[in-house]
Design an enzyme around this catalytic site. Structure first.
Site, PDB file in Angstrom:
ATOM      1  N   LYS A  15       0.844  -1.192   0.000  1.00 22.53           N
ATOM      2  CA  LYS A  15       0.000   0.000   0.000  1.00 22.53           C
ATOM      3  C   LYS A  15       0.883   1.246   0.000  1.00 22.53           C
ATOM      4  O   LYS A  15       2.047   1.217   0.405  1.00 22.53           O
ATOM      5  CB  LYS A  15      -0.949   0.020   1.207  1.00 22.53           C
ATOM      6  CG  LYS A  15      -0.279   0.184   2.588  1.00 22.53           C
ATOM      7  CD  LYS A  15       0.023   1.607   2.997  1.00 22.53           C
ATOM      8  CE  LYS A  15       0.855   1.660   4.270  1.00 22.53           C
ATOM      9  NZ  LYS A  15       1.495   2.962   4.522  1.00 22.53           N
ATOM     10  N   ASP A 145      -1.845  -1.142  10.500  1.00 26.31           N
ATOM     11  CA  ASP A 145      -2.146  -1.247   9.062  1.00 26.31           C
ATOM     12  C   ASP A 145      -2.799  -2.576   8.687  1.00 26.31           C
ATOM     13  O   ASP A 145      -3.280  -2.729   7.552  1.00 26.31           O
ATOM     14  CB  ASP A 145      -0.859  -1.103   8.227  1.00 26.31           C
ATOM     15  CG  ASP A 145      -0.395   0.341   8.109  1.00 26.31           C
ATOM     16  OD1 ASP A 145      -1.209   1.251   8.355  1.00 26.31           O
ATOM     17  OD2 ASP A 145       0.779   0.551   7.764  1.00 26.31           O
TER      18      ASP A 145
END
Length: 296
Positions: A15, A145
């Site tokens: 990401k 995350d």
């Protein structure tokens, strides 16, 4: 997913943060954030195989293709499997082969995305029947995350990263990713950040509107990461990479996460390749990728 009896192969996507704002430091030491997270087509590969079920003891065998990555209970893949085995009283021997392609300690959630894949794999291979939300509740215990990586699509991320609102992702665009030859401690960056003294904050709401309307230039204008105020001072090569990408035609370029990785958005295929070649030729970053967004 390719689930055949006792084996499963998963891709774990990297990401980047299109926008990263830090609102405040919390009493528990974490920070409240407001971010826009976007997956890219850079991924680790994980192969899970149940060697034996209903064994006397738990055995987790983890192999990795790169040196320096722990294969014991310091690894988030190992921790994720151990957590669910303990929660559901599973006694089994499972083997995991991890092929790392995402740069390590790069602000791209490499460890978190592998962790998310491990939680999904145990859920599937052992028929636990956990919902995405339930998996995310386990994931946040292992890293801020991880819930996003379980969700696996573009989202606004709030709280410490566990409150997620899915939104439209980046329109088609070339993404240049470069990780300079330095490693950054996320904890150190956040420790040095004085969130209450930040003069400028990203326009996250404006970014969401730009993504919803698929207005690439408006998205690029709003790309901003407040952690650069700390990391760039420690590692000026980050600013050098940002400047080079923009000079070579990037709509914008910023640091991802706590760094040191820099990514830029390019409309022109020739320009993105030219920029990548310059970065490699000048040895500004040993790990360079030309990739694209992945939108769930």
């Amino acid at each position: 997913m390719n689930n055949q009896n006792n084996s499963l192969f998963l891709k774990a996507y990297a990401k980047v943060n299109l926008a990263l704002d830090v609102l405040r430091r919390r009493p528990d030491g974490y920070h409240d954030v407001k971010m826009i997270m976007q997956n890219l087509d850079i991924y680790d590969e994980l192969e899970f195989e149940v060697i034996a079920r209903d064994t006397e003891d738990v055995k987790i065998t983890l192999t990795v293709n790169k040196e320096g990555i722990p294969t014991d209970d310091r690894n988030l893949v190992y921790k994720a499997i151990a957590m669910l085995f303990e929660a559901y009283n599973i006694k089994s021997h499972i083997a995991v082969n991890l092929i790392k392609n995402i740069p390590a300690e790069a602000g791209m959630a490499g460890g978190s995305t592998d962790c998310a894949a491990a939680l999904k794999a145990v859920n599937t291979l052992y028929d636990l029947g956990l919902s995405t939300q339930e998996l995310m509740s386990y994931g946040v215990k292992l890293g801020a995350d991880v819930p996003y990586c379980i969700l696996g699509r573009t989202a606004i991320s709030e709280g410490i990263g566990e409150i997620l609102t899915p939104i439209k992702g980046l329109p088609p665009v070339h993404v240049l990713v470069a990780k300079p030859p330095v490693n950054v401690s996320t904890k150190e960056i956040y420790t040095n950040l004085k969130a209450n003294e930040l003069k400028k904050h990203p326009d996250v709401e404006g970014m969401v509107e730009a993504l919803e309307s698929q207005n690439l230039s408006a998205v690029a204008e709003r790309m901003e990461n407040v952690l650069e105020t700390i990391t760039v001072d420690m590692h000026p090569e980050i600013e050098e990479l940002k400047t080079l990408m923009k000079e070579q035609g990037a709509l914008n370029a910023i640091m991802s996460g706590s760094g040191p990785t820099v990514f830029g958005l390019f409309e022109d295929k020739d320009k993105v390749w030219e920029a990548a070649m310059i970065i490699s030729d000048e040895e500004l970053a040993p790990e360079v990728f030309i990739t694209r967004p992945v939108n769930g």
